[in-house]
Design an enzyme around this catalytic site. Structure first.
Site, mmCIF file in Angstrom:
data_model
loop_
_atom_site.group_PDB
_atom_site.id
_atom_site.type_symbol
_atom_site.label_atom_id
_atom_site.label_comp_id
_atom_site.label_asym_id
_atom_site.label_seq_id
_atom_site.Cartn_x
_atom_site.Cartn_y
_atom_site.Cartn_z
ATOM 1 N N TYR A 156 0.773 -1.131 0.150
ATOM 2 C CA TYR A 156 0.332 -0.283 -0.071
ATOM 3 C C TYR A 156 0.923 1.403 -0.173
ATOM 4 C CZ TYR A 156 -3.383 3.084 1.562
ATOM 5 O OH TYR A 156 -4.717 4.160 1.606
ATOM 6 N N LYS A 160 1.373 3.744 -2.474
ATOM 7 C CA LYS A 160 0.799 5.920 -2.573
ATOM 8 C C LYS A 160 1.820 6.264 -2.877
ATOM 9 C CE LYS A 160 -3.574 5.287 -1.425
ATOM 10 N NZ LYS A 160 -4.699 5.441 -2.282
HETATM 11 P P1 NAP Z 1 -13.679 2.772 1.407
HETATM 12 O O1 NAP Z 1 -14.666 3.082 1.602
HETATM 13 O O2 NAP Z 1 -13.239 1.277 1.092
HETATM 14 O O3 NAP Z 1 -14.136 2.587 -0.650
HETATM 15 C C1 NAP Z 1 -13.171 1.641 -1.863
HETATM 16 C C2 NAP Z 1 -14.354 2.969 -2.512
HETATM 17 O O4 NAP Z 1 -13.023 2.248 -4.074
HETATM 18 C C3 NAP Z 1 -15.243 2.035 -3.257
HETATM 19 O O5 NAP Z 1 -16.018 2.591 -3.884
HETATM 20 C C4 NAP Z 1 -14.762 1.073 -4.589
HETATM 21 O O6 NAP Z 1 -15.485 0.820 -5.537
HETATM 22 C C5 NAP Z 1 -13.765 1.928 -5.309
HETATM 23 N N1 NAP Z 1 -13.248 1.226 -5.333
HETATM 24 C C6 NAP Z 1 -11.681 -0.407 -5.323
HETATM 25 N N2 NAP Z 1 -11.644 -0.840 -5.931
HETATM 26 C C7 NAP Z 1 -11.514 -0.410 -7.103
HETATM 27 C C8 NAP Z 1 -11.167 -0.909 -8.518
HETATM 28 N N3 NAP Z 1 -10.619 -2.254 -8.747
HETATM 29 N N4 NAP Z 1 -12.305 -0.020 -10.212
HETATM 30 C C9 NAP Z 1 -12.920 1.151 -8.951
HETATM 31 N N5 NAP Z 1 -13.134 1.297 -8.231
HETATM 32 C C10 NAP Z 1 -12.880 0.591 -6.991
HETATM 33 O O7 NAP Z 1 -12.523 3.342 0.906
HETATM 34 P P2 NAP Z 1 -12.002 5.043 1.622
HETATM 35 O O8 NAP Z 1 -11.300 4.380 2.734
HETATM 36 O O9 NAP Z 1 -13.372 5.399 0.680
HETATM 37 O O10 NAP Z 1 -10.516 5.364 0.650
HETATM 38 C C11 NAP Z 1 -10.484 6.394 -0.596
HETATM 39 C C12 NAP Z 1 -9.251 6.608 -1.302
HETATM 40 O O11 NAP Z 1 -9.008 7.136 0.174
HETATM 41 C C13 NAP Z 1 -8.838 4.408 -1.271
HETATM 42 O O12 NAP Z 1 -7.322 5.585 -2.318
HETATM 43 C C14 NAP Z 1 -7.189 5.168 -0.183
HETATM 44 O O13 NAP Z 1 -6.093 4.800 -0.077
HETATM 45 C C15 NAP Z 1 -7.570 6.568 0.247
HETATM 46 N N6 NAP Z 1 -7.172 7.254 1.792
HETATM 47 C C16 NAP Z 1 -7.564 5.951 2.580
HETATM 48 C C17 NAP Z 1 -8.159 6.989 4.028
HETATM 49 C C18 NAP Z 1 -8.531 6.337 5.025
HETATM 50 O O14 NAP Z 1 -8.492 6.473 6.549
HETATM 51 N N7 NAP Z 1 -9.534 6.239 5.185
HETATM 52 C C19 NAP Z 1 -6.451 7.216 4.679
HETATM 53 C C20 NAP Z 1 -5.919 7.900 3.805
HETATM 54 C C21 NAP Z 1 -5.749 7.216 1.745
HETATM 55 P P3 NAP Z 1 -17.162 -0.821 -4.585
HETATM 56 O O15 NAP Z 1 -17.845 -0.510 -3.715
HETATM 57 O O16 NAP Z 1 -17.209 -0.912 -5.740
HETATM 58 O O17 NAP Z 1 -16.269 -2.165 -3.746
#
Ligand code: NAP
Length: 248
Positions: A156, A160
């Site tokens: 990961y 990133k």
């Molecule tokens: P999440 O709640 O798990 O949601 C992930 C989203 O990405 C969902 O809409 C999912 O679609 C979609 N997705 C996953 N794989 C995909 C693919 N192969 N093609 C198209 N769509 C895909 O994640 P999140 O926490 O909102 O994170 C969003 C972004 O922020 C990510 O890049 C993550 O690494 C980054 N981030 C998050 C955090 C945190 O604390 N949450 C911190 C740092 C960075 P489905 O619903 O259909 O599965």
């Protein structure tokens, strides 16, 4: 004042979490929103109905961000549907956490493909239409883990960190075409992704966050509004942490 009036945004992973908050905020600010999901069609349709029911314009597309062919077909379809793409947000991402000694080739490949190759796939497809429009804003979702590293997240963190180098290069490559490219590095944001962590990990994070709380998806979305709108017109090649001062 609507900050994104007349702009068309394409957002990957808009069915849940941070992506869903970005979709909502962009629609509230007057953008036409095209967003993707991998499998959550019910959530995606509910978001579309909610926005369109309030007089906005949103459309959901099932598209695997890690697939070059699907990214190509997606952008073609969005251009057919809405005529232009002003803002691309590469938000889709997954985790497959485990220590290096246990990490399989599959866990490495899956995370790199979904989180990093996806950014190449979509950016490549939108550059020509953005050049034709004489401008655009690309926002790539990294993580503070891409800056600091994290035990158990080598795949990961590599994906990133790769996004940051990629985005700086794109900012330099297409800046003369009035295309901006920036990175957002969220800290610990309340979504399904962080819900999956055990309580001990959550408490350790919380103890180290100077603002003493987890972030909200909407707080990341607000920074996307800034970078996507004309308010961010002279900001490019930057990484903005949205982390409550965790990475300071
Ligand atoms: P999440 O709640 O798990 O949601 C992930 C989203 O990405 C969902 O809409 C999912 O679609 C979609 N997705 C996953 N794989 C995909 C693919 N192969 N093609 C198209 N769509 C895909 O994640 P999140 O926490 O909102 O994170 C969003 C972004 O922020 C990510 O890049 C993550 O690494 C980054 N981030 C998050 C955090 C945190 O604390 N949450 C911190 C740092 C960075 P489905 O619903 O259909 O599965």
């Amino acid at each position: 004042m609507s900050l994104l009036q007349d702009k068309v945004a394409l957002i990957t992973g808009g069915s849940r979490g941070i992506g869903a908050a970005i979709v909502q905020r962009f629609a509230e600010q007057g953008a036409t929103v095209a967003f993707t999901y991998r499998s959550s069609s019910e959530q995606a349709n509910a978001i579309v109905d909610g926005i369109n029911g309030k007089g906005g314009t949103a459309k959901a597309y099932q598209s695997d961000a890690g697939s070059f062919e699907q990214a190509e077909a997606l952008v073609k379809q969005v251009l057919e549907d809405f005529g232009r793409i002003d803002i691309l947000i590469n938000n889709a991402g997954i985790t497959q956490d485990t220590l290096m000694l246990r990490m399989s080739e599959e866990q490495w490949d899956k995370v790199i493909s979904t989180n990093l190759k996806s950014v190449f796939n979509l950016t490549k497809q939108v550059l020509r239409p953005m050049m034709k429009n004489r401008g655009g804003s690309i926002i790539n979702m990294s993580s503070i883990v891409g800056i600091t590293g994290n035990a158990g997240q080598a795949n990961y963190a590599a994906s990133k960190a790769g996004i940051i180098g990629f985005s700086k290069s794109i900012a330099k490559e297409v800046g003369s075409r009035n295309i901006r490219c920036n990175v957002i590095a969220p800290g610990f944001i309340e979504t399904d992704m962080t819900d999956a962590l055990n309580d001990q990990v959550k408490e350790t994070y919380l103890a180290n966050i100077p603002l003493k709380r987890l972030g909200k998806a909407e707080e990341v979305a607000d920074v996307c509004v800034f970078l996507g709108s004309d308010l961010g017109n002279y900001v490019s090649g930057q990484t903005i942490s949205v982390c409550g001062a965790l990475n300071t």
